[in-house]
Design a protein around this motif. Structure first.
Motif, PDB file in Angstrom:
ATOM      1  N   UNK B   1       0.840  -1.210   0.000  1.00  0.00           N
ATOM      2  CA  UNK B   1       0.000   0.000   0.000  1.00  0.00           C
ATOM      3  C   UNK B   1       0.872   1.255   0.000  1.00  0.00           C
ATOM      4  N   UNK B   2       1.955   1.174   0.780  1.00  0.00           N
ATOM      5  CA  UNK B   2       2.895   2.294   0.828  1.00  0.00           C
ATOM      6  C   UNK B   2       3.417   2.629  -0.573  1.00  0.00           C
ATOM      7  N   UNK B   3       3.663   1.550  -1.376  1.00  0.00           N
ATOM      8  CA  UNK B   3       4.192   1.767  -2.724  1.00  0.00           C
ATOM      9  C   UNK B   3       3.160   2.465  -3.599  1.00  0.00           C
ATOM     10  N   UNK B   4       1.876   2.044  -3.486  1.00  0.00           N
ATOM     11  CA  UNK B   4       0.822   2.669  -4.293  1.00  0.00           C
ATOM     12  C   UNK B   4       0.720   4.152  -3.966  1.00  0.00           C
ATOM     13  N   UNK B   5       0.803   4.480  -2.669  1.00  0.00           N
ATOM     14  CA  UNK B   5       0.720   5.887  -2.263  1.00  0.00           C
ATOM     15  C   UNK B   5       1.885   6.669  -2.874  1.00  0.00           C
ATOM     16  N   UNK B   6       3.094   6.080  -2.800  1.00  0.00           N
ATOM     17  CA  UNK B   6       4.254   6.784  -3.349  1.00  0.00           C
ATOM     18  C   UNK B   6       4.119   6.995  -4.846  1.00  0.00           C
ATOM     19  N   UNK B  51      -3.091  11.064  -0.138  1.00  0.00           N
ATOM     20  CA  UNK B  51      -3.269  11.432   1.264  1.00  0.00           C
ATOM     21  C   UNK B  51      -4.410  10.673   1.906  1.00  0.00           C
ATOM     22  N   UNK B  52      -5.531  10.507   1.148  1.00  0.00           N
ATOM     23  CA  UNK B  52      -6.668   9.751   1.698  1.00  0.00           C
ATOM     24  C   UNK B  52      -6.234   8.322   1.993  1.00  0.00           C
ATOM     25  N   UNK B  53      -5.530   7.688   1.032  1.00  0.00           N
ATOM     26  CA  UNK B  53      -5.077   6.306   1.262  1.00  0.00           C
ATOM     27  C   UNK B  53      -4.144   6.237   2.466  1.00  0.00           C
ATOM     28  N   UNK B  54      -3.258   7.244   2.566  1.00  0.00           N
ATOM     29  CA  UNK B  54      -2.316   7.267   3.685  1.00  0.00           C
ATOM     30  C   UNK B  54      -3.060   7.362   5.017  1.00  0.00           C
ATOM     31  N   UNK B  55      -4.092   8.245   5.051  1.00  0.00           N
ATOM     32  CA  UNK B  55      -4.844   8.423   6.292  1.00  0.00           C
ATOM     33  C   UNK B  55      -5.596   7.157   6.661  1.00  0.00           C
ATOM     34  N   UNK B  56      -6.137   6.457   5.639  1.00  0.00           N
ATOM     35  CA  UNK B  56      -6.934   5.268   5.961  1.00  0.00           C
ATOM     36  C   UNK B  56      -6.036   4.105   6.376  1.00  0.00           C
ATOM     37  N   UNK B  57      -5.007   3.810   5.558  1.00  0.00           N
ATOM     38  CA  UNK B  57      -4.306   2.539   5.744  1.00  0.00           C
ATOM     39  C   UNK B  57      -3.102   2.635   6.674  1.00  0.00           C
TER      40      UNK B  57
END
Lengths: 181, 113
Positions: B1-6, B51-57
């Motif tokens: 997930x971290x990779x997708x956010x990046x 940012x939304x993904x970061x906040x959720x996951x």
């Protein structure tokens, strides 16, 4: 200026209340099951007051139109799938134009005919066009009963109103018509 | 997930870069505005979705995710209206490109009125 009806005040108040929930963070508290009654009551009072004053600027035709689930999901589908695809295509196009050493641009303002009746549909199409990189709606005017948009286009492919319209609007106009008419 | 956010944030940085380069290189005011919509759409949306993904996951903070999403929605609603107002205001005020535009239907029709 059209007069506000009761239904338009109610729908504006509902919308204000939803945004109040979003911004104060009460929605997260509601999901957890521990809402604060004070915040909810204050939000209800404020949104009804605001709606009384501003409904006539905001919603004045067919207030509960979007509550029809078919229309609402078409709108959601448009906002989540159809429009982002157009957006990404146009974004890549303009980005590579800007990075290209030769700067291949050919700006001009073209006139595009639009056949949409509802005011919401007209403004939604105009805003969709403006939001897409490469095209900006400068103005809209009616001429002999035919509505025209004046669109600044970064790469004019055609000066004929019809062809330019097909190139700029693509499928967007049909989707907007399906949502609002 | 971290990779997708990046990846999302990287994409939006690329578009913001392209938009800025366009802003500096384009010859006239209207074309500059076109290039700046690049930043305004993909540049901002990528960061907001990331940012939304970061906040959720990663932060597990649903209030922050909802606020970010609301920001994105407001951004999308208000931005084109401002762009349209600036373009129309500039045109009515007499801003014209140095090299004439290849076609200017708006100017032709304004003269008739």
């Amino acid at each position: 200026m059209k007069k506000a009806s009761i239904s338009s005040i109610i729908s504006t108040a509902l919308l204000c209340f939803v945004f109040w929930l979003l911004i104060t963070g009460e929605l997260a508290a509601l999901i957890k099951g521990e809402p604060s009654v004070q915040v909810l009551a204050a939000g209800a009072v404020v949104s009804i007051l605001v709606a009384c004053f501003s409904a006539r600027f905001f919603i004045h035709e067919r207030a509960f139109y979007l509550l029809n689930p078919k229309r609402f999901f078409t709108l959601l589908f448009y906002a989540v799938i159809i429009f982002p695809i157009e957006l990404i295509k146009a974004n890549l196009d303009v980005a590579f134009r800007a990075l290209n050493p030769k700067l291949p641009i050919k700006p001009g303002i073209v006139k595009v005919p639009v056949d949409l009746k509802s005011e919401y549909a007209q403004s939604m199409l105009a805003n969709s066009i403006t939001l897409t990189p490469g095209t900006i709606t400068v103005d809209m005017a009616e001429e002999d009963g035919q509505l025209n948009y004046y669109i600044h286009w970064i790469d004019v492919k055609s000066q004929e109103p019809k062809e330019a319209g097909d190139a700029i609007k693509g499928t967007l106009e049909n989707w907007v018509r399906r949502i609002w008419e | 997930m971290r990779i997708a956010i990046d990846i999302l944030i990287g994409i939006s940085v690329f578009f913001a870069f392209a938009g800025t380069v366009g802003l500096l290189r384009m010859p006239d005011a209207f074309s500059r505005m076109q290039s700046s919509t690049n930043i305004a759409t993909m540049g901002v949306l990528g960061v907001i979705i990331g940012g939304v993904l970061y906040a959720i996951f990663i932060l597990h903070d649903s209030a922050m995710a909802i606020k970010l999403a609301a920001m994105g929605v407001f951004y999308i609603i208000t931005n084109p209206i401002a762009g349209h107002a600036i373009a129309k205001g500039a045109y009515k005020h007499g801003v014209r490109p140095k090299d004439p535009m290849c076609v200017d239907k708006y100017g032709e029709d304004l003269v008739d009125e």
